[in-house]
Write a protein that holds these residues in place. Structure first.
Motif, PDB file in Angstrom:
ATOM      1  N   THR A  79       0.820  -1.207   0.000  1.00 47.94           N
ATOM      2  CA  THR A  79       0.000   0.000   0.000  1.00 47.94           C
ATOM      3  C   THR A  79       0.856   1.261   0.000  1.00 47.94           C
ATOM      4  N   GLY A  80       1.910   1.289   0.810  1.00 52.98           N
ATOM      5  CA  GLY A  80       2.784   2.457   0.842  1.00 52.98           C
ATOM      6  C   GLY A  80       3.441   2.715  -0.501  1.00 52.98           C
ATOM      7  N   THR A  81       3.895   1.652  -1.168  1.00 58.59           N
ATOM      8  CA  THR A  81       4.488   1.810  -2.491  1.00 58.59           C
ATOM      9  C   THR A  81       3.448   2.276  -3.501  1.00 58.59           C
ATOM     10  N   ALA A  82       2.219   1.787  -3.370  1.00 55.72           N
ATOM     11  CA  ALA A  82       1.153   2.222  -4.274  1.00 55.72           C
ATOM     12  C   ALA A  82       0.867   3.705  -4.119  1.00 55.72           C
ATOM     13  N   PHE A  83       0.956   4.231  -2.901  1.00 59.09           N
ATOM     14  CA  PHE A  83       0.765   5.667  -2.686  1.00 59.09           C
ATOM     15  C   PHE A  83       1.857   6.476  -3.393  1.00 59.09           C
ATOM     16  N   VAL A  84       3.078   5.959  -3.398  1.00 58.94           N
ATOM     17  CA  VAL A  84       4.163   6.650  -4.102  1.00 58.94           C
ATOM     18  C   VAL A  84       3.856   6.731  -5.594  1.00 58.94           C
ATOM     19  N   PHE A  85       3.453   5.606  -6.180  1.00 58.29           N
ATOM     20  CA  PHE A  85       3.120   5.593  -7.601  1.00 58.29           C
ATOM     21  C   PHE A  85       1.888   6.450  -7.895  1.00 58.29           C
ATOM     22  N   CYS A  86       0.924   6.456  -6.974  1.00 57.75           N
ATOM     23  CA  CYS A  86      -0.280   7.268  -7.164  1.00 57.75           C
ATOM     24  C   CYS A  86       0.093   8.746  -7.254  1.00 57.75           C
ATOM     25  N   TYR A  87       1.026   9.176  -6.424  1.00 54.53           N
ATOM     26  CA  TYR A  87       1.476  10.569  -6.461  1.00 54.53           C
ATOM     27  C   TYR A  87       2.183  10.882  -7.779  1.00 54.53           C
ATOM     28  N   VAL A  88       3.035   9.957  -8.214  1.00 55.20           N
ATOM     29  CA  VAL A  88       3.782  10.169  -9.459  1.00 55.20           C
ATOM     30  C   VAL A  88       2.826  10.277 -10.643  1.00 55.20           C
ATOM     31  N   TYR A  89       1.845   9.372 -10.717  1.00 57.12           N
ATOM     32  CA  TYR A  89       0.909   9.391 -11.846  1.00 57.12           C
ATOM     33  C   TYR A  89      -0.011  10.607 -11.791  1.00 57.12           C
ATOM     34  N   THR A  90      -0.366  11.052 -10.601  1.00 55.14           N
ATOM     35  CA  THR A  90      -1.207  12.251 -10.498  1.00 55.14           C
ATOM     36  C   THR A  90      -0.466  13.479 -10.998  1.00 55.14           C
ATOM     37  N   MET A  91       0.815  13.578 -10.653  1.00 53.52           N
ATOM     38  CA  MET A  91       1.603  14.743 -11.050  1.00 53.52           C
ATOM     39  C   MET A  91       2.024  14.711 -12.517  1.00 53.52           C
ATOM     40  N   THR A  92       2.033  13.544 -13.139  1.00 53.99           N
ATOM     41  CA  THR A  92       2.493  13.434 -14.530  1.00 53.99           C
ATOM     42  C   THR A  92       1.350  13.080 -15.472  1.00 53.99           C
ATOM     43  N   PHE A  93       0.830  11.879 -15.340  1.00 51.91           N
ATOM     44  CA  PHE A  93      -0.196  11.385 -16.261  1.00 51.91           C
ATOM     45  C   PHE A  93      -1.467  12.231 -16.201  1.00 51.91           C
ATOM     46  N   PHE A  94      -1.971  12.489 -14.999  1.00 50.42           N
ATOM     47  CA  PHE A  94      -3.233  13.215 -14.898  1.00 50.42           C
ATOM     48  C   PHE A  94      -3.067  14.681 -15.293  1.00 50.42           C
ATOM     49  N   GLY A  95      -1.893  15.259 -15.035  1.00 45.63           N
ATOM     50  CA  GLY A  95      -1.656  16.623 -15.488  1.00 45.63           C
ATOM     51  C   GLY A  95      -1.719  16.730 -17.003  1.00 45.63           C
ATOM     52  N   ALA A  96      -1.168  15.730 -17.693  1.00 45.53           N
ATOM     53  CA  ALA A  96      -1.250  15.720 -19.155  1.00 45.53           C
ATOM     54  C   ALA A  96      -2.686  15.569 -19.638  1.00 45.53           C
ATOM     55  N   VAL A  97      -3.468  14.762 -18.944  1.00 43.04           N
ATOM     56  CA  VAL A  97      -4.871  14.588 -19.319  1.00 43.04           C
ATOM     57  C   VAL A  97      -5.643  15.890 -19.129  1.00 43.04           C
ATOM     58  N   LEU A  98      -5.316  16.647 -18.093  1.00 44.35           N
ATOM     59  CA  LEU A  98      -5.954  17.953 -17.889  1.00 44.35           C
ATOM     60  C   LEU A  98      -5.721  18.869 -19.093  1.00 44.35           C
ATOM     61  N   VAL A  99      -4.499  18.863 -19.598  1.00 44.82           N
ATOM     62  CA  VAL A  99      -4.176  19.716 -20.739  1.00 44.82           C
ATOM     63  C   VAL A  99      -4.936  19.260 -21.982  1.00 44.82           C
ATOM     64  N   LEU A 100      -4.988  17.949 -22.215  1.00 41.79           N
ATOM     65  CA  LEU A 100      -5.716  17.440 -23.375  1.00 41.79           C
ATOM     66  C   LEU A 100      -7.201  17.768 -23.284  1.00 41.79           C
ATOM     67  N   ASN A 101      -7.763  17.645 -22.089  1.00 40.92           N
ATOM     68  CA  ASN A 101      -9.174  17.976 -21.922  1.00 40.92           C
ATOM     69  C   ASN A 101      -9.415  19.475 -22.131  1.00 40.92           C
TER      70      ASN A 101
END
Length: 291
Positions: A119-141
Motif C-alpha cells: 500500500t505504501g508503495t502504491a501511494f508513491v506511484f499514485c502521487y507520481v501518476y497524479t503529477m504526470t499522467f493526470f496533469g497531461a490529461v488535464l491539458v488534453l481535456n
C-alpha cells in the motif's frame, strides 16, 4: 455537467485509471522484489482509489480556479498555476499516508508488513501518476474544450445547415443536444461559491480559529496518549464470525482457565527404555520437578 463541452466524464475516468495504474505498478514492483502477496493486500486498491480520486478532485478544482484567473490560451501558465495550488495539498496528504504505512512495516506480523509495503508503495506511484499522467490529461481535456468539441466523441459542436437535418442521436453525440440549441457558457460552481463566501469567512473568524486550535490540541493530546497505550497483538475471537462456536469457547477459556496460564508440554526426543524401572522413576522425578 449538463454542457456537452464542459462535461468531464473522460477526465474522471482517467483519474480512476491513474489510481489503477498506481496499483498495478506497486503490485508488479513488490512481486518482482519477492514480497509475499497475502489476502489482506487485496484491500489496498480501495485505499488507493480513494486517495487517487481525492487528488483528482483537487487537481480539477485548482485547474478551474486557474482558468478563471489566467489566459486560457496559455496552457503552460494554467498548468503551472494549477500545480502551485494543488501540488502542495496533494504532496502533504500523500506523504502522511506513505509515512503511516511504512511505519506499519515495523510490525512483527508478516501479513501486516506485506500489506503496508504494497500500500505504501502504491501511494508513491499514485502521487507520481497524479503529477504526470493526470496533469497531461488535464491539458488534453482543456484543448478539447477550447476546440469546442463534444465530451463523448470529441467532434466539433455546432449546428450547421447539413447537421440540422441529422437524427436526434447524431445531434446528441456530435452536436451536443437534440433541440438544436448552442451550448451556454457555465458559471462558477455552487460548491465553490459556498466555500468562498460562507465556509472560508466562518473559519477565519478569530474565535473560531481559537476554538480550532483548542480542539486540535485536545486531539493531539488524545492521539499521543493512545500511541502510548496501544499494544501490538491480536484477539483470536475477532477471526471468527459472530455466530461461531469459537466465540463461546474463548469466552469460557478466559473466564475459567485464564488464571492457570499457558499450557506447558515436555517432549522427550531420545529413545527411552520405558520397561526399565529406573528410567521410569527418573521421568517421574523430572515431571515432579517441573511441576
Amino acid at each position: 455537467r449538463l454542457s456537452c463541452i464542459r462535461n468531464n466524464v473522460w477526465l474522471a475516468c482517467c483519474g480512476v485509471l491513474s489510481a489503477g495504474l498506481a496499483v498495478l505498478s506497486s503490485f508488479g514492483l513488490m512481486l518482482f522484489c519477492g514480497v509475499p502477496f497475502v489476502v489482506t493486500v487485496a484491500n489496498a486498491p480501495f485505499l488507493i482509489l480513494g486517495v487517487g480520486v481525492d487528488d483528482m478532485f483537487i487537481m480539477i478544482a485548482s485547474w478551474e480556479q486557474s482558468s478563471r484567473k489566467k489566459d486560457k490560451s496559455n496552457v503552460k501558465s494554467l498548468l503551472a498555476e494549477t500545480y502551485s495550488e494543488a501540488a502542495l495539498s496533494v504532496t502533504i496528504t500523500t506523504l502522511t499516508d506513505i509515512l503511516a504505512f511504512f511505519i506499519g512495516t515495523w510490525t512483527a506480523f508478516p501479513s501486516v508488513r506485506s500489506f503496508c509495503l504494497y500500500t505504501g508503495t502504491a501511494f508513491v506511484f499514485c502521487y507520481v501518476y497524479t503529477m504526470t499522467f493526470f496533469g497531461a490529461v488535464l491539458v488534453l481535456n482543456h484543448k478539447r474544450e477550447q476546440g469546442n468539441r463534444h465530451w463523448l466523441t470529441c467532434m466539433p459542436v455546432g449546428v450547421g445547415e447539413d447537421e440540422a437535418e441529422k437524427s436526434c442521436l447524431y445531434r446528441a453525440c456530435c452536436i451536443g443536444n437534440c433541440c438544436r440549441q448552442s451550448p451556454q457558457p457555465e458559471g462558477e460552481h455552487p460548491m465553490s461559491i459556498f466555500f468562498r463566501k460562507y465556509y472560508g469567512p466562518f473559519f477565519t473568524n478569530k474565535w473560531i480559529k481559537l476554538l480550532v486550535v483548542v480542539l486540535y490540541a485536545a486531539y493531539l493530546g488524545g492521539s499521543i496518549y493512545g500511541c502510548i497505550q496501544i499494544r501490538e497483538g491480536i484477539d483470536l475471537r475477532n477471526l471468527a464470525s459472530d455466530d461461531s462456536y469459537v466465540i463461546p469457547y474463548y469466552d469460557d477459556d478466559e473466564k475459567y482457565f485464564s488464571a492457570y496460564g499457558p499450557r506447558v508440554m515436555v517432549v522427550i526426543t531420545e529413545s527411552v527404555d520405558y520397561w526399565d524401572e529406573t528410567v521410569r522413576l527418573g521421568i517421574e522425578n523430572c515431571t515432579r520437578d517441573l511441576e
